[in-house]
Design a protein around this motif. Structure first.
Motif, PDB file in Angstrom:
ATOM      1  N   GLU A  39     -35.189 113.528-119.268  1.00 56.32           N
ATOM      2  CA  GLU A  39     -34.279 112.403-119.065  1.00 56.32           C
ATOM      3  C   GLU A  39     -33.769 112.368-117.628  1.00 56.32           C
ATOM      4  OE1 GLU A  39     -30.258 110.535-121.106  1.00 56.32           O
ATOM      5  OE2 GLU A  39     -31.134 112.372-121.900  1.00 56.32           O
ATOM      6  N   PHE A  40     -33.477 113.542-117.071  1.00 56.27           N
ATOM      7  CA  PHE A  40     -33.020 113.609-115.685  1.00 56.27           C
ATOM      8  C   PHE A  40     -34.091 113.085-114.741  1.00 56.27           C
ATOM      9  CE2 PHE A  40     -32.986 115.910-111.645  1.00 56.27           C
ATOM     10  CZ  PHE A  40     -31.739 115.564-111.169  1.00 56.27           C
ATOM     11  N   GLU A  42     -36.448 111.009-115.282  1.00 58.43           N
ATOM     12  CA  GLU A  42     -36.678 109.579-115.440  1.00 58.43           C
ATOM     13  C   GLU A  42     -35.554 108.733-114.851  1.00 58.43           C
ATOM     14  OE1 GLU A  42     -37.190 109.004-119.600  1.00 58.43           O
ATOM     15  OE2 GLU A  42     -39.181 109.916-119.632  1.00 58.43           O
ATOM     16  N   GLN A  43     -34.304 109.216-114.873  1.00 56.51           N
ATOM     17  CA  GLN A  43     -33.163 108.377-114.537  1.00 56.51           C
ATOM     18  C   GLN A  43     -32.314 108.900-113.378  1.00 56.51           C
ATOM     19  OE1 GLN A  43     -30.911 107.995-118.109  1.00 56.51           O
ATOM     20  NE2 GLN A  43     -32.608 107.185-119.286  1.00 56.51           N
ATOM     21  N   ALA A  44     -32.778 109.889-112.643  1.00 54.49           N
ATOM     22  CA  ALA A  44     -31.957 110.502-111.591  1.00 54.49           C
ATOM     23  C   ALA A  44     -31.785 109.571-110.398  1.00 54.49           C
ATOM     24  CB  ALA A  44     -32.603 111.802-111.130  1.00 54.49           C
ATOM     25  N   ARG A  45     -30.617 109.658-109.802  1.00 53.70           N
ATOM     26  CA  ARG A  45     -30.309 108.932-108.570  1.00 53.70           C
ATOM     27  C   ARG A  45     -30.581 109.852-107.377  1.00 53.70           C
ATOM     28  NH1 ARG A  45     -24.629 105.943-110.103  1.00 53.70           N
ATOM     29  NH2 ARG A  45     -25.527 104.417-111.514  1.00 53.70           N
ATOM     30  N   GLU A  48     -28.415 112.959-107.009  1.00 53.45           N
ATOM     31  CA  GLU A  48     -28.699 113.968-108.024  1.00 53.45           C
ATOM     32  C   GLU A  48     -29.977 114.729-107.690  1.00 53.45           C
ATOM     33  OE1 GLU A  48     -26.550 111.289-111.452  1.00 53.45           O
ATOM     34  OE2 GLU A  48     -28.722 111.244-111.263  1.00 53.45           O
ATOM     35  N   PHE A  64     -25.593 114.574-113.209  1.00 54.94           N
ATOM     36  CA  PHE A  64     -26.210 113.552-114.061  1.00 54.94           C
ATOM     37  C   PHE A  64     -25.361 113.297-115.301  1.00 54.94           C
ATOM     38  CE2 PHE A  64     -29.419 112.499-117.390  1.00 54.94           C
ATOM     39  CZ  PHE A  64     -29.815 111.284-116.880  1.00 54.94           C
ATOM     40  N   ARG A  67     -22.123 111.477-114.453  1.00 58.63           N
ATOM     41  CA  ARG A  67     -22.354 110.053-114.211  1.00 58.63           C
ATOM     42  C   ARG A  67     -22.497 109.315-115.540  1.00 58.63           C
ATOM     43  NH1 ARG A  67     -27.168 106.939-113.682  1.00 58.63           N
ATOM     44  NH2 ARG A  67     -28.420 108.816-113.596  1.00 58.63           N
ATOM     45  N   ARG A  68     -23.274 109.894-116.454  1.00 58.76           N
ATOM     46  CA  ARG A  68     -23.475 109.242-117.754  1.00 58.76           C
ATOM     47  C   ARG A  68     -22.177 109.179-118.546  1.00 58.76           C
ATOM     48  NH1 ARG A  68     -27.716 112.412-120.554  1.00 58.76           N
ATOM     49  NH2 ARG A  68     -27.080 111.118-122.283  1.00 58.76           N
TER      50      ARG A  68
END
Length: 83
Positions: A39-40, A42-45, A48, A64, A67-68
């Motif tokens: 998940e990290f 796939e969706q990390a900024r 992060e 992460f 943030r969520r």
């Protein structure tokens, strides 16, 4: 003397197995789960990812998760408490 050896070896193995089970349960709770890493990734900024590079997976996942949870906390703050 051999009799003591016959009794001692199984006891030592049993205590070692019990000790390793306790160690394993502690590590299982501390270790990073595979789904968290997927998940990290796939969706990390970018910040992060920089934390992953500079401080390791633990700090990157912490950012992460914050943030969520931060997005959820803002949504919950807007709600009125139930009476």
């Amino acid at each position: 003397m051999a009799v003591w050896f016959v009794f001692a070896v199984p006891l030592v193995i049993m205590f070692f197995a019990l000790f390793m089970e306790r160690v394993e349960t502690r590590i299982r709770h501390v270790a990073v789960q595979e789904t968290d890493v997927e998940e990290f990734l796939e969706q990390a900024r970018p910040d992060e990812v920089r934390a992953l590079y500079g401080h390791g997976i633990g700090r990157a996942l912490e950012l992460f998760r914050l943030r969520r949870l931060g997005g959820r906390a803002v949504k919950l703050r807007g709600r009125r408490p139930r009476d």
